[in-house]
Design a protein around this motif. Structure first.
Motif, PDB file in Angstrom:
ATOM      1  N   SER A  71      51.080  85.585  -9.103  1.00  0.00           N
ATOM      2  CA  SER A  71      51.592  86.338 -10.248  1.00  0.00           C
ATOM      3  C   SER A  71      51.710  87.824  -9.950  1.00  0.00           C
ATOM      4  CB  SER A  71      50.688  86.135 -11.467  1.00  0.00           C
ATOM      5  OG  SER A  71      50.764  84.816 -11.926  1.00  0.00           O
ATOM      6  N   GLY A  72      51.422  88.212  -8.709  1.00  0.00           N
ATOM      7  CA  GLY A  72      51.643  89.602  -8.333  1.00  0.00           C
ATOM      8  C   GLY A  72      50.463  90.330  -7.737  1.00  0.00           C
ATOM      9  N   CYS A  73      49.296  89.685  -7.615  1.00  0.00           N
ATOM     10  CA  CYS A  73      48.146  90.404  -7.062  1.00  0.00           C
ATOM     11  C   CYS A  73      47.648  89.820  -5.737  1.00  0.00           C
ATOM     12  CB  CYS A  73      46.994  90.453  -8.065  1.00  0.00           C
ATOM     13  SG  CYS A  73      46.164  88.869  -8.320  1.00  0.00           S
ATOM     14  N   ASN A  74      48.043  88.579  -5.426  1.00  0.00           N
ATOM     15  CA  ASN A  74      47.643  87.896  -4.192  1.00  0.00           C
ATOM     16  C   ASN A  74      46.130  87.710  -4.045  1.00  0.00           C
ATOM     17  OD1 ASN A  74      50.250  87.404  -3.180  1.00  0.00           O
ATOM     18  ND2 ASN A  74      50.372  89.541  -2.531  1.00  0.00           N
ATOM     19  N   THR A  75      45.387  87.767  -5.118  1.00  0.00           N
ATOM     20  CA  THR A  75      43.944  87.544  -5.074  1.00  0.00           C
ATOM     21  C   THR A  75      43.662  86.118  -4.625  1.00  0.00           C
ATOM     22  OG1 THR A  75      43.571  89.109  -6.872  1.00  0.00           O
ATOM     23  CG2 THR A  75      41.830  87.491  -6.482  1.00  0.00           C
ATOM     24  N   VAL A  76      42.674  85.952  -3.757  1.00  0.00           N
ATOM     25  CA  VAL A  76      42.251  84.620  -3.320  1.00  0.00           C
ATOM     26  C   VAL A  76      41.042  84.221  -4.159  1.00  0.00           C
ATOM     27  CG1 VAL A  76      41.337  83.243  -1.421  1.00  0.00           C
ATOM     28  CG2 VAL A  76      43.145  84.933  -0.986  1.00  0.00           C
ATOM     29  N   PHE A  77      41.151  83.073  -4.809  1.00  0.00           N
ATOM     30  CA  PHE A  77      40.067  82.519  -5.614  1.00  0.00           C
ATOM     31  C   PHE A  77      39.414  81.399  -4.821  1.00  0.00           C
ATOM     32  CE2 PHE A  77      43.042  84.361  -8.629  1.00  0.00           C
ATOM     33  CZ  PHE A  77      42.201  85.145  -9.395  1.00  0.00           C
ATOM     34  N   GLU A  78      38.100  81.312  -4.892  1.00  0.00           N
ATOM     35  CA  GLU A  78      37.355  80.337  -4.096  1.00  0.00           C
ATOM     36  C   GLU A  78      37.407  78.915  -4.652  1.00  0.00           C
ATOM     37  OE1 GLU A  78      36.113  80.884  -1.064  1.00  0.00           O
ATOM     38  OE2 GLU A  78      36.992  82.884  -1.268  1.00  0.00           O
ATOM     39  N   SER A  79      37.854  78.757  -5.895  1.00  0.00           N
ATOM     40  CA  SER A  79      37.886  77.414  -6.487  1.00  0.00           C
ATOM     41  C   SER A  79      38.871  77.381  -7.653  1.00  0.00           C
ATOM     42  CB  SER A  79      36.500  77.024  -6.995  1.00  0.00           C
ATOM     43  OG  SER A  79      36.125  77.877  -8.070  1.00  0.00           O
ATOM     44  N   ASP A  80      39.207  76.155  -8.074  1.00  0.00           N
ATOM     45  CA  ASP A  80      40.047  75.984  -9.265  1.00  0.00           C
ATOM     46  C   ASP A  80      39.390  76.631 -10.474  1.00  0.00           C
ATOM     47  OD1 ASP A  80      42.029  74.510  -7.984  1.00  0.00           O
ATOM     48  OD2 ASP A  80      41.156  72.576  -8.523  1.00  0.00           O
ATOM     49  N   GLU A  81      38.072  76.452 -10.567  1.00  0.00           N
ATOM     50  CA  GLU A  81      37.340  76.978 -11.722  1.00  0.00           C
ATOM     51  C   GLU A  81      37.427  78.502 -11.787  1.00  0.00           C
ATOM     52  OE1 GLU A  81      36.014  74.787  -9.496  1.00  0.00           O
ATOM     53  OE2 GLU A  81      36.093  72.990 -10.758  1.00  0.00           O
ATOM     54  N   ALA A  82      37.320  79.160 -10.624  1.00  0.00           N
ATOM     55  CA  ALA A  82      37.397  80.627 -10.594  1.00  0.00           C
ATOM     56  C   ALA A  82      38.779  81.095 -11.028  1.00  0.00           C
ATOM     57  CB  ALA A  82      37.061  81.142  -9.195  1.00  0.00           C
ATOM     58  N   TRP A  83      39.824  80.412 -10.541  1.00  0.00           N
ATOM     59  CA  TRP A  83      41.184  80.792 -10.940  1.00  0.00           C
ATOM     60  C   TRP A  83      41.408  80.519 -12.422  1.00  0.00           C
ATOM     61  CZ3 TRP A  83      45.413  77.684 -12.511  1.00  0.00           C
ATOM     62  CH2 TRP A  83      46.581  78.412 -12.742  1.00  0.00           C
ATOM     63  N   GLU A  84      40.947  79.366 -12.908  1.00  0.00           N
ATOM     64  CA  GLU A  84      41.117  79.040 -14.317  1.00  0.00           C
ATOM     65  C   GLU A  84      40.423  80.053 -15.216  1.00  0.00           C
ATOM     66  OE1 GLU A  84      39.816  74.999 -14.676  1.00  0.00           O
ATOM     67  OE2 GLU A  84      41.547  74.243 -13.562  1.00  0.00           O
ATOM     68  N   ALA A  85      39.241  80.511 -14.825  1.00  0.00           N
ATOM     69  CA  ALA A  85      38.529  81.523 -15.614  1.00  0.00           C
ATOM     70  C   ALA A  85      39.303  82.834 -15.623  1.00  0.00           C
ATOM     71  CB  ALA A  85      37.126  81.733 -15.057  1.00  0.00           C
ATOM     72  N   ALA A  86      39.835  83.217 -14.468  1.00  0.00           N
ATOM     73  CA  ALA A  86      40.605  84.466 -14.389  1.00  0.00           C
ATOM     74  C   ALA A  86      41.901  84.368 -15.178  1.00  0.00           C
ATOM     75  CB  ALA A  86      40.902  84.812 -12.930  1.00  0.00           C
ATOM     76  N   SER A  87      42.556  83.205 -15.149  1.00  0.00           N
ATOM     77  CA  SER A  87      43.820  83.055 -15.875  1.00  0.00           C
ATOM     78  C   SER A  87      43.602  82.929 -17.378  1.00  0.00           C
ATOM     79  CB  SER A  87      44.611  81.864 -15.351  1.00  0.00           C
ATOM     80  OG  SER A  87      43.968  80.650 -15.628  1.00  0.00           O
ATOM     81  N   ALA A  88      42.431  82.441 -17.793  1.00  0.00           N
ATOM     82  CA  ALA A  88      42.138  82.308 -19.222  1.00  0.00           C
ATOM     83  C   ALA A  88      41.837  83.655 -19.867  1.00  0.00           C
ATOM     84  CB  ALA A  88      40.968  81.358 -19.435  1.00  0.00           C
ATOM     85  N   ALA A  89      41.235  84.574 -19.100  1.00  0.00           N
ATOM     86  CA  ALA A  89      40.861  85.883 -19.641  1.00  0.00           C
ATOM     87  C   ALA A  89      41.100  86.974 -18.593  1.00  0.00           C
ATOM     88  CB  ALA A  89      39.409  85.875 -20.080  1.00  0.00           C
ATOM     89  N   PRO A  90      42.370  87.263 -18.276  1.00  0.00           N
ATOM     90  CA  PRO A  90      42.643  88.258 -17.235  1.00  0.00           C
ATOM     91  C   PRO A  90      42.177  89.667 -17.596  1.00  0.00           C
ATOM     92  CG  PRO A  90      44.681  87.606 -18.313  1.00  0.00           C
ATOM     93  CD  PRO A  90      43.600  86.711 -18.828  1.00  0.00           C
ATOM     94  N   GLU A  91      41.995  89.928 -18.894  1.00  0.00           N
ATOM     95  CA  GLU A  91      41.558  91.261 -19.306  1.00  0.00           C
ATOM     96  C   GLU A  91      40.096  91.522 -18.959  1.00  0.00           C
ATOM     97  OE1 GLU A  91      42.411  88.863 -21.436  1.00  0.00           O
ATOM     98  OE2 GLU A  91      44.203  89.450 -22.527  1.00  0.00           O
ATOM     99  N   SER A  92      39.331  90.452 -18.737  1.00  0.00           N
ATOM    100  CA  SER A  92      37.907  90.626 -18.478  1.00  0.00           C
ATOM    101  C   SER A  92      37.637  91.273 -17.121  1.00  0.00           C
ATOM    102  CB  SER A  92      37.174  89.288 -18.584  1.00  0.00           C
ATOM    103  OG  SER A  92      37.629  88.410 -17.579  1.00  0.00           O
ATOM    104  N   ASN A  93      38.572  91.128 -16.194  1.00  0.00           N
ATOM    105  CA  ASN A  93      38.443  91.748 -14.882  1.00  0.00           C
ATOM    106  C   ASN A  93      39.845  92.149 -14.423  1.00  0.00           C
ATOM    107  OD1 ASN A  93      37.508  92.641 -12.426  1.00  0.00           O
ATOM    108  ND2 ASN A  93      37.434  90.607 -11.512  1.00  0.00           N
ATOM    109  N   PRO A  94      40.385  93.254 -14.956  1.00  0.00           N
ATOM    110  CA  PRO A  94      41.769  93.629 -14.657  1.00  0.00           C
ATOM    111  C   PRO A  94      42.008  93.880 -13.167  1.00  0.00           C
ATOM    112  CG  PRO A  94      40.879  94.965 -16.435  1.00  0.00           C
ATOM    113  CD  PRO A  94      39.744  94.194 -15.854  1.00  0.00           C
TER     114      PRO A  94
END
Length: 121
Positions: free
Chosen positions: A74-97
């Motif tokens: 989506s534009g940041c190229n961040t690597v997430f270690e698991s599906d759960e980590a990505w799902e948490a980031a996508s559910a609340a992207p404002e929590s860690n901009p």
């Protein structure tokens, strides 16, 4: 559809309640979309798409990923270690901009016309 033991008023009330529920769900979805759009307009990634590790990468963004990891597209190229980590980031992207730093989407390793010339998909 009416049942023998229900009045027209009962059926209409149930129909109206179902419509109200749908309206509430739609309003929640619209609010979430406005929230994500504002976050994105401020220059931050919303983590709404990602690619994962596969044995033979199809996209440039998959190169270097280890099993279980995902890379945000989506534009940041961040690597997430698991599906759960990505799902948490996508559910609340404002929590860690995370600022958007690159293009959005994926880059195929070879063009579709190359596949046709080589006889494969």
């Amino acid at each position: 559809m009416f049942y023998d033991d229900e009045t027209t008023a009962d059926a209409l009330q149930a129909d109206h309640e179902a419509q109200w529920d749908a309206d509430l769900i739609q309003a929640e979805m619209e609010a979430a979309a406005r929230r994500l759009a504002a976050h994105e307009k401020a220059g931050f990634c919303t983590h709404q798409s990602a690619v994962g590790c596969i044995p033979e990468p199809v996209y440039e963004e998959q190169i270097g990923l280890k099993p279980g990891q995902l890379r945000c597209t989506s534009g940041c190229n961040t690597v997430f270690e698991s599906d759960e980590a990505w799902e948490a980031a996508s559910a609340a992207p404002e929590s860690n901009p995370v600022p958007r730093t690159g293009h959005r989407g994926t880059t195929p390793l070879r063009r579709s016309d190359d596949a046709a010339q080589n006889g494969g998909a």
